[in-house]
Design a protein around this motif. Structure first.
Motif, mmCIF file in Angstrom:
data_model
loop_
_atom_site.group_PDB
_atom_site.id
_atom_site.type_symbol
_atom_site.label_atom_id
_atom_site.label_comp_id
_atom_site.label_asym_id
_atom_site.label_seq_id
_atom_site.Cartn_x
_atom_site.Cartn_y
_atom_site.Cartn_z
ATOM 1 N N UNK A 1 1.656 -1.888 -11.111
ATOM 2 C CA UNK A 1 0.671 -2.521 -10.229
ATOM 3 C C UNK A 1 -0.684 -2.551 -10.920
ATOM 4 N N UNK B 1 -5.367 11.790 -0.477
ATOM 5 C CA UNK B 1 -4.398 11.242 0.488
ATOM 6 C C UNK B 1 -3.128 12.067 0.408
ATOM 7 N N UNK B 2 -2.718 12.633 1.545
ATOM 8 C CA UNK B 2 -1.516 13.470 1.468
ATOM 9 C C UNK B 2 -0.260 12.656 1.172
ATOM 10 N N UNK B 3 -0.351 11.374 1.362
ATOM 11 C CA UNK B 3 0.784 10.500 1.031
ATOM 12 C C UNK B 3 0.611 9.879 -0.356
ATOM 13 N N UNK B 4 -0.103 10.562 -1.246
ATOM 14 C CA UNK B 4 -0.432 9.891 -2.527
ATOM 15 C C UNK B 4 0.807 9.561 -3.349
ATOM 16 N N UNK B 5 1.900 10.272 -3.111
ATOM 17 C CA UNK B 5 3.120 9.938 -3.857
ATOM 18 C C UNK B 5 3.726 8.615 -3.397
ATOM 19 N N UNK B 6 3.188 8.070 -2.322
ATOM 20 C CA UNK B 6 3.645 6.771 -1.819
ATOM 21 C C UNK B 6 2.767 5.631 -2.330
ATOM 22 N N UNK B 7 1.877 5.962 -3.233
ATOM 23 C CA UNK B 7 0.907 4.990 -3.750
ATOM 24 C C UNK B 7 0.988 5.049 -5.275
ATOM 25 N N UNK B 8 0.923 3.921 -5.971
ATOM 26 C CA UNK B 8 0.961 3.996 -7.437
ATOM 27 C C UNK B 8 -0.147 4.922 -7.960
ATOM 28 N N UNK B 9 0.194 5.681 -8.968
ATOM 29 C CA UNK B 9 -0.758 6.656 -9.507
ATOM 30 C C UNK B 9 -1.729 5.972 -10.473
ATOM 31 N N UNK C 1 4.536 2.911 -3.535
ATOM 32 C CA UNK C 1 4.399 3.318 -4.937
ATOM 33 C C UNK C 1 4.691 2.168 -5.906
ATOM 34 N N UNK D 1 10.128 7.564 -4.790
ATOM 35 C CA UNK D 1 9.613 6.666 -3.752
ATOM 36 C C UNK D 1 9.642 5.225 -4.237
ATOM 37 N N UNK D 2 9.197 5.019 -5.457
ATOM 38 C CA UNK D 2 9.121 3.657 -6.000
ATOM 39 C C UNK D 2 10.474 2.960 -6.017
ATOM 40 N N UNK E 1 0.770 -1.247 0.000
ATOM 41 C CA UNK E 1 0.000 0.000 0.000
ATOM 42 C C UNK E 1 0.799 1.295 0.000
ATOM 43 N N UNK E 2 2.048 1.284 0.453
ATOM 44 C CA UNK E 2 2.699 2.573 0.653
ATOM 45 C C UNK E 2 4.091 2.686 0.064
ATOM 46 N N UNK F 1 -7.378 8.894 -4.077
ATOM 47 C CA UNK F 1 -5.924 8.879 -4.284
ATOM 48 C C UNK F 1 -5.333 10.262 -4.027
ATOM 49 N N UNK F 2 -5.896 11.259 -4.698
ATOM 50 C CA UNK F 2 -5.287 12.589 -4.594
ATOM 51 C C UNK F 2 -5.607 13.280 -3.270
ATOM 52 N N UNK G 1 5.606 4.740 -12.519
ATOM 53 C CA UNK G 1 4.909 4.820 -11.238
ATOM 54 C C UNK G 1 3.402 4.699 -11.385
ATOM 55 N N UNK G 2 2.940 4.415 -12.580
ATOM 56 C CA UNK G 2 1.502 4.439 -12.828
ATOM 57 C C UNK G 2 0.920 3.031 -12.831
ATOM 58 N N UNK H 1 7.025 10.452 -7.094
ATOM 59 C CA UNK H 1 6.476 9.096 -7.140
ATOM 60 C C UNK H 1 7.593 8.099 -7.509
ATOM 61 N N UNK H 2 8.362 8.455 -8.529
ATOM 62 C CA UNK H 2 9.375 7.504 -9.017
ATOM 63 C C UNK H 2 10.507 7.386 -7.999
ATOM 64 N N UNK I 1 3.835 5.427 -17.516
ATOM 65 C CA UNK I 1 5.159 5.681 -16.964
ATOM 66 C C UNK I 1 5.348 4.764 -15.748
ATOM 67 N N UNK J 1 6.292 -4.228 -7.498
ATOM 68 C CA UNK J 1 5.854 -4.440 -8.870
ATOM 69 C C UNK J 1 6.905 -3.885 -9.846
#
Lengths: 346, 346, 346, 346
Positions: B101, B127-135, A92, D231-232, A89-90, B124-125, B76-77, D228-229, B74, A96
């Protein structure tokens, strides 16, 4: 403002800084091939009661998770964990991005059981189309979990036994490991982890170090060429001795456990007040993270003086939040928070 | 033994074989740069009412899914789909092997809605930690779905509109597309798909061809350099004209729709009998796949003369199974199956 | 126009088509779990004189190369081959897309030697920073090479011995294998390849099949779970029996070798004329590919009636080109080309 | 023992340590969203004379290279650099592990030219099989190069212009950037780099910081979602402010350039002695790395008191080695080395 947002808002424990400062100006070998890393690795092997363990020092948790899993799996293999697992979940999609699916098993408290794993694997092979599904091969646990709970020794023994029986790797993410080892009721030791897992790590970033995660590998198939993979993923710190020194500091005079104990004590203090105030919890944990469910109005009020993180809305007037103590949390801050809670909830 | 196991148990429709046979011995250009592929692509552009579409011919569905998604995202998506989406459950982590993912949204009938997508993206957006989650960046639909249901034009219009608003790519997996287009109640055309998606494909393997999937791309960002990515993933058939010829055959005299119609008619016939016998269905579909829930004893009996696939146990005495008709299903076989069902369930 | 452009410009040998046609309408099991694939695999095991070999049928060469290498390597490991190796130059980075570096060793004739490999590996481990360099782990040979040359048995024995000594996998790309086995002076058999390599394949696409590559694996570590990886990379053909049937046809009555022999004979005929005309060759090969260096004016003239591919400019008035014969090349076409060469070069 | 092995054998400049120490105990926001990072980024934007630049702080060079390239390329695209480029030779295939081929252009001195790039791109598109070859899309330069040479402004202008014309991204690896900026004869500024590249970085690890690389991105397509990247790939440091603080220290009072100047001066001193002693150099550089070719006997003698790294054997009695000065090199150590050289070579 008092920070209860997370456990990585202060640089490091003074003893860690002292150790770094005392070694400034020395010329050291690069890439963790230095006396500090060797000493720290030996200290860890001693604590784990196994001289054959491979020990490597990495910079952060996501980095460690992705490298361990890349080292452990062939392309078609997947990691299994709780649906709440950090890797699920956290990060990114870091796992994967190494090519592997993460499979989330249902969990209310952040934990999974040996029985769940056994059933999942049996279902996989019972499916005649199992070659069309990623092969479960590695079990990922966090201890403590992302929800502040911990595994008992009996639970780990069972999971380890299921893994051995099914030829699965067992990997324990110990980003907050100190807070589990020091928790009330914990009966798991570093030596147990070394004995029961294929690989686990002792988190430094969240437990007193500036940064750093110490990976401990007992399975030779995962240990083989581990440094190649570290380098390939950008995780071989040029000045690796900075990691070695920090871990030396953490394992001298039992510092690691002592400061984790402090954080857990601070959390217990806060937990007692929340219990006294009949505040429901999202999950009943025993470590440095607490997940109370509080009225919106109270949370608005608390925000004026305290930071915390949001876990999600529970109903139209309540939200679950996370309070996090750390090795650095001051008792006055906890007292202030407790007082504010009492004022607002009485 | 009569096969109702799946819709790819017979090589190809005779018209497809005739087309191949008639072109044996001709010398053709390699890698789909040949007159047959050009003609077939033109036929598809005409059917889709858009001369600017990029059309490429690939060999199979998993291959197509992974290449389209690799071309569209890309690193991270992530791709979003129903939890039952083929890419989420039956492709051995093919999408994850390209680094992305797959996120499964809850679904009972194999479909997701524009509203679900909109909410997911907003969460998704938020969440302030959204950069920690795949976009979330690409929406994957199957039409028909893996459970035999289809999307209405209104549903696709809504999803397309949500995607445009949120800058998501919309990708429709049409591995069984013919069976959706020919289904009772369907109001979606190829031109609608071309207009509403960024990319979709017209499945051949399961609808009359020996093998082949025709990818139709309207979004130039995905179409750009698509052949490079095909080659990189081992999907550029040396003798690409074999694909072009098969699609020519499928789109002459409306063959594709006619044979899909036959399969749907055969399924309807079987569906009517199941309804008449009050057999409950796991999902109420309208295409060539049926998911009845039947007693173990009846299934054992059916197994003597018919193949079908298992979907899972429903209770201690019943299992859900899948019957699949195809362009090649003989009416006698359906009649025999209906008779057997009546004999055993009356 | 006569095609000498490559060896995959005609669909398939009539015997292959007959075999497919004769089996139309039968219902078969999916994903290569069918009697045709089982029979073809057995034929190959018999030819290779080893009943324990794993045999899998894939669709094309790039696909096969990337899957074998993905199955064989851990993340930090690299494939070594000649700088001219197909995986190094003509597969759009397919191997790199699976995460692995391809290392090209110098080669004039498309071949590398055991000694080169031995030296390269020694240099790797002699470098104290070797963990900062991809680990050489798999040797990739093409036989025949991309330049039409072949390995002798002695050369393969030496390479195989170097690989065993250094724990390297040996992988032979046989996309055009028939043309090597049938070449004048060849002393290598399928049984030798099975004995000396960890994995190799018998190319169908360029030697009489519509499409298809038969992978033969003797190393159990590579064979394990191979079908999972095939599926993951989109290489598990739904109607796998189409591959099995084609290989049955190719191995009945020695068809594979007979048609390859024809192609080599046609090439020899053309080679003799080029020699007679004192045309220099870029490389002296013995199989179905020829690389003459010809004056621009002659090439312009030839282009009116013959196709061929460009290899590059040699000097201001000459270019190297490739002529390719195949199982389908007609002797009249070769005669016409020879006559045209004589007319223009005398 | 005096270290001339490399430029990362001492922890950090005292001013950097002071800055860290002075900020201990403060509570800071995580993941580089903090005032120190914001200030450091602003300082860099000011030095680069462009307020729109994206600035991110990463931990190490390999990590930075792989993330920038992953952010910049689609799957079929390749990075071009000198054959000696760090990404091509010393990062364990880190770029390939993100799926991209690295293409090495010939180079004697570690540099490539705009003309080489232009020709390479033209050859790519002139090849009718160019879709079978990775598409050149990003040019990777190191400045200074791995061989201690630097690019002139005119050279960078030309390369940048070739890149723009051919729609290639230009990426400059500045792991040792300070030593280029401070070199005798350098005419390139940070503002030039920001203007001429799509992305470059200002190395900290080798120029006074404990660790850290500051990535400066002017191309919005690469900057988009960069975090994002990060972090990934495990490169988002939890305590990002540790990076921000170090860069603040490095850019206060021009520290970065001043300490790089010192290293270059020390190298010049050593270079003058080598010249005076007529020692041939593998490459004539101007920065902190020197590559003298010395007799084996002399090297054996030097090894008693000095460390250096091996570059390879030149003939039966001589080897090329690397001496590296740094911000931390003491003049006495250089004097001692010079004296030893004179003693042994006179």
């Amino acid at each position: 403002m008092q920070y209860f947002h997370n456990d990585y808002n202060e640089a490091c424990h003074p003893a860690v800084l002292n150790k770094l400062t005392a070694n400034m100006g020395k010329q050291m070998g690069g890439y963790s091939e230095d006396s500090a890393c060797y000493r720290a690795a030996d200290m860890i092997r001693t604590l784990c009661k196994n001289d054959d363990l491979a020990v490597h020092f990495l910079v952060g948790g996501t980095q460690t998770n992705l490298i361990v899993i890349a080292a452990a799996l062939r392309p078609h293999q997947a990691a299994i964990g709780a649906v709440t697992a950090h890797i699920n979940v956290h990060e990114t999609g870091a796992i994967e991005a190494t090519g592997h699916k993460v499979i989330g098993l249902p969990s209310e408290d952040g934990k999974i059981t040996g029985e769940q794993i056994q059933q999942f694997v049996e279902l996989h092979y019972a499916d005649e189309a199992h070659e069309h599904i990623p092969q479960p091969k590695l079990v990922y646990l966090s201890n403590p979990t992302e929800l502040g709970t911990i595994y008992s020794l009996a639970e780990l023994e069972e999971i380890s036994s299921v893994c051995k029986k099914n030829k699965l790797h067992l990997f324990v993410d110990g980003a907050r490991l100190g807070y589990a080892l020091a928790a009330k009721g914990n009966d798991v030791t570093l030596a147990d982890l070394a004995r029961l897992t294929d690989v686990f790590y002792i988190g430094g970033t969240k437990v007193g170090a500036m940064f750093g995660e110490a990976v401990v590998i007992s399975n030779p198939a995962i240990a083989e060429d581990f440094r190649y993979i570290m380098k390939q993923r950008g995780a071989m710190l040029a000045k690796g001795w900075l990691l070695g020194l920090q871990y030396e500091a953490l394992f001298e005079d039992d510092l690691y456990l002592r400061i984790a104990q402090h954080a857990d004590n601070m959390a217990d203090k806060l937990r007692d007040v929340l219990t006294e105030l009949n505040v429901p919890m999202l999950v009943e944990g025993v470590t440095n993270q607490l997940f109370p469910i509080l009225p919106d109005g109270v949370l608005d009020k608390l925000k004026e003086n305290f930071t915390f993180s949001e876990q999600g809305r529970v109903d139209s007037t309540h939200r679950a939040v996370r309070f996090c103590t750390s090795w650095a949390t001051k008792e006055e801050a906890v007292d202030a928070l407790c007082a504010e809670l009492k004022n607002n909830l009485k």
